[in-house]
Design a protein around this motif. Structure first.
Motif, mmCIF file in Angstrom:
data_model
loop_
_atom_site.group_PDB
_atom_site.id
_atom_site.type_symbol
_atom_site.label_atom_id
_atom_site.label_comp_id
_atom_site.label_asym_id
_atom_site.label_seq_id
_atom_site.Cartn_x
_atom_site.Cartn_y
_atom_site.Cartn_z
ATOM 1 N N ALA A 209 0.836 -1.204 0.000
ATOM 2 C CA ALA A 209 0.000 0.000 0.000
ATOM 3 C C ALA A 209 0.871 1.255 0.000
ATOM 4 N N LEU A 210 1.975 1.214 0.738
ATOM 5 C CA LEU A 210 2.883 2.359 0.751
ATOM 6 C C LEU A 210 3.532 2.543 -0.617
ATOM 7 N N MET A 211 3.862 1.439 -1.285
ATOM 8 C CA MET A 211 4.425 1.537 -2.637
ATOM 9 C C MET A 211 3.412 2.132 -3.602
ATOM 10 N N ARG A 212 2.157 1.741 -3.437
ATOM 11 C CA ARG A 212 1.126 2.292 -4.313
ATOM 12 C C ARG A 212 0.979 3.788 -4.078
ATOM 13 N N GLY A 213 1.143 4.200 -2.827
ATOM 14 C CA GLY A 213 1.101 5.625 -2.521
ATOM 15 C C GLY A 213 2.257 6.391 -3.130
ATOM 16 N N ARG A 214 3.309 5.672 -3.482
ATOM 17 C CA ARG A 214 4.490 6.301 -4.101
ATOM 18 C C ARG A 214 4.537 6.112 -5.617
ATOM 19 N N GLY A 215 3.430 5.615 -6.197
ATOM 20 C CA GLY A 215 3.345 5.568 -7.655
ATOM 21 C C GLY A 215 3.449 4.204 -8.298
ATOM 22 N N SER A 225 8.252 6.841 -14.813
ATOM 23 C CA SER A 225 9.505 6.194 -15.191
ATOM 24 C C SER A 225 10.083 5.392 -14.037
ATOM 25 N N LEU A 226 10.979 4.469 -14.365
ATOM 26 C CA LEU A 226 11.651 3.679 -13.343
ATOM 27 C C LEU A 226 12.401 4.574 -12.367
ATOM 28 N N GLU A 227 13.111 5.572 -12.891
ATOM 29 C CA GLU A 227 13.889 6.465 -12.033
ATOM 30 C C GLU A 227 13.003 7.251 -11.073
ATOM 31 N N ASP A 228 11.882 7.758 -11.591
ATOM 32 C CA ASP A 228 10.989 8.538 -10.733
ATOM 33 C C ASP A 228 10.358 7.667 -9.650
ATOM 34 N N PHE A 229 9.956 6.445 -10.035
ATOM 35 C CA PHE A 229 9.358 5.552 -9.048
ATOM 36 C C PHE A 229 10.394 5.146 -7.997
ATOM 37 N N ALA A 230 11.599 4.849 -8.441
ATOM 38 C CA ALA A 230 12.667 4.471 -7.505
ATOM 39 C C ALA A 230 12.958 5.610 -6.531
ATOM 40 N N ASN A 231 13.011 6.829 -7.047
ATOM 41 C CA ASN A 231 13.287 7.978 -6.177
ATOM 42 C C ASN A 231 12.134 8.226 -5.211
ATOM 43 N N ASN A 232 10.905 7.943 -5.649
ATOM 44 C CA ASN A 232 9.761 8.042 -4.746
ATOM 45 C C ASN A 232 9.872 7.029 -3.610
ATOM 46 N N LEU A 233 10.291 5.798 -3.944
ATOM 47 C CA LEU A 233 10.453 4.770 -2.910
ATOM 48 C C LEU A 233 11.538 5.167 -1.915
ATOM 49 N N ALA A 234 12.570 5.850 -2.402
ATOM 50 C CA ALA A 234 13.644 6.312 -1.510
ATOM 51 C C ALA A 234 13.133 7.335 -0.505
ATOM 52 N N ARG A 235 12.070 8.031 -0.862
ATOM 53 C CA ARG A 235 11.465 8.981 0.078
ATOM 54 C C ARG A 235 10.655 8.259 1.158
ATOM 55 N N GLU A 236 10.255 7.023 0.868
ATOM 56 C CA GLU A 236 9.481 6.229 1.828
ATOM 57 C C GLU A 236 10.384 5.403 2.734
ATOM 58 N N TRP A 237 11.456 4.853 2.162
ATOM 59 C CA TRP A 237 12.364 3.986 2.919
ATOM 60 C C TRP A 237 13.790 4.512 2.846
ATOM 61 N N ALA A 238 14.324 4.884 4.000
ATOM 62 C CA ALA A 238 15.648 5.503 4.062
ATOM 63 C C ALA A 238 16.767 4.562 3.644
ATOM 64 N N GLN A 267 20.824 -2.401 -7.652
ATOM 65 C CA GLN A 267 19.922 -3.407 -7.066
ATOM 66 C C GLN A 267 18.467 -2.945 -7.150
ATOM 67 N N VAL A 268 18.257 -1.667 -6.901
ATOM 68 C CA VAL A 268 16.892 -1.122 -6.993
ATOM 69 C C VAL A 268 16.387 -1.228 -8.420
ATOM 70 N N ARG A 269 17.197 -0.835 -9.385
ATOM 71 C CA ARG A 269 16.779 -0.915 -10.796
ATOM 72 C C ARG A 269 16.446 -2.346 -11.192
ATOM 73 N N ALA A 270 17.285 -3.278 -10.763
ATOM 74 C CA ALA A 270 17.056 -4.687 -11.115
ATOM 75 C C ALA A 270 15.740 -5.197 -10.564
ATOM 76 N N ALA A 271 15.432 -4.828 -9.321
ATOM 77 C CA ALA A 271 14.172 -5.269 -8.709
ATOM 78 C C ALA A 271 12.972 -4.652 -9.429
ATOM 79 N N LEU A 272 13.043 -3.379 -9.761
ATOM 80 C CA LEU A 272 11.916 -2.703 -10.396
ATOM 81 C C LEU A 272 11.681 -3.215 -11.808
ATOM 82 N N ARG A 273 12.714 -3.681 -12.467
ATOM 83 C CA ARG A 273 12.540 -4.199 -13.836
ATOM 84 C C ARG A 273 11.776 -5.513 -13.870
ATOM 85 N N THR A 274 11.599 -6.168 -12.713
ATOM 86 C CA THR A 274 10.855 -7.427 -12.692
ATOM 87 C C THR A 274 9.349 -7.203 -12.663
ATOM 88 N N VAL A 275 8.928 -5.965 -12.426
ATOM 89 C CA VAL A 275 7.488 -5.686 -12.311
ATOM 90 C C VAL A 275 6.859 -5.560 -13.702
#
Length: 275
Positions: A209-215, A225-238, A267-275
């Motif tokens: 649910a938190l990920m959905r809140g971040r896009g 974009s992958l970069e924007d979503f990844a950067n949004n997740l970085a704002r949720e998890w330090a 590592q973040v990019r690799a994980a997001l590319r599986t979606v």
């Protein structure tokens, strides 16, 4: 039908009914028992999106009884994701495949979404709490009375509030290090219920649910974009790094309260590319 045949059919139907009742009793006991989930637990993913798992044993027993009563096919194989580990729902069904324990998902998820969501959840868990679902902030002034997967969401929140009132810097709890303020928001939105166990399934549901809140939905549909979503997740998890810009590779909260990225941008990019 002769008397002997009728008696045999009656006995077969009765045996099926007794077996069904025993199955129900065992299932009820399993549902009521608190689940202690180890950190190494891997939640099965769903690559089909709709799910048709169901409780096949129960369906077979009911089929036997139904056949005796003349009801062709019995009363259902319980398909469509209401059986244990049916994992119906996927990423956009509401509860996600990755939180699919005990068949409480909504149907109609995005094909292939389950495995990708699990990959992101595993990465966040590795970044935030390698110790797993029972992890709490190490510097807490008040320790929880027992492993938090054996506590209800309400009990965890009560402990978090007590810990903060005692002077703890953080109230982070669980595999995704969810703080009290965020927990309260998740409960108010209906993502979590105060009365349910803070189990692996509940924690995964909360993190999704938190990920959905971040896009997450926008990323899956190609609008983000992958970069924007990844950067949004970085704002949720330090523990996750920003993946672009001048601070790429560093936590969005780098240096604040001792925070730093614990996984790499690759590592973040690799994980997001599986979606």
């Amino acid at each position: 039908m002769g008397i002997a045949k009728a008696f045999a059919a009656l006995m077969a139907g009765g045996a099926g009914w007794i077996a069904y009742q025993r199955h129900k009793d065992a299932a009820a006991a399993a549902q009521e028992a608190p689940q202690v989930i180890p950190a190494s637990y891997q939640i099965p993913g769903n690559t089909s999106g709709g799910g048709s798992g169901g409780n096949q044993t129960l369906g077979a027993l009911l089929g036997l009884v139904g056949a005796f009563l003349g009801n062709s096919g019995g009363v259902g194989a319980n398909s469509g994701g209401s059986g244990s580990y049916a994992n119906a729902g996927g990423a956009t069904g509401g509860a996600t495949a990755s939180s699919g324990n005990y068949g409480q998902q909504q149907s109609g998820g995005q094909s292939g979404g389950g495995m990708g969501i699990s990959a992101i959840l595993n990465l966040i868990g590795m970044a935030e709490a390698p110790g797993g679902y029972d992890t709490v902030y190490a510097g807490s002034k008040v320790r929880p009375p027992r492993p938090i997967t054996q506590m209800t969401v309400g009990q965890v929140m009560d402990w978090q509030r007590q810990s903060i009132n005692a002077g703890s810097v953080s109230s982070a709890a669980g595999r995704y290090q969810i703080i009290y303020k965020t927990m309260r928001s998740l409960v108010s939105r209906g993502v979590l219920s105060r009365g349910e166990l803070f189990s692996a399934a509940a924690q995964d549901r909360a993190a999704t649910a938190l990920m959905r809140g971040r896009g997450l939905d926008g990323y899956q549909s190609g609008q983000l974009s992958l970069e924007d979503f990844a950067n949004n997740l970085a704002r949720e998890w330090a523990g996750l790094p920003v993946v672009s810009g001048s601070n790429a590779g560093r936590s969005y909260y780098d240096g604040y309260a001792g925070n730093s990225a614990t996984v790499s941008a690759d590592q973040v990019r690799a994980a997001l590319r599986t979606v």
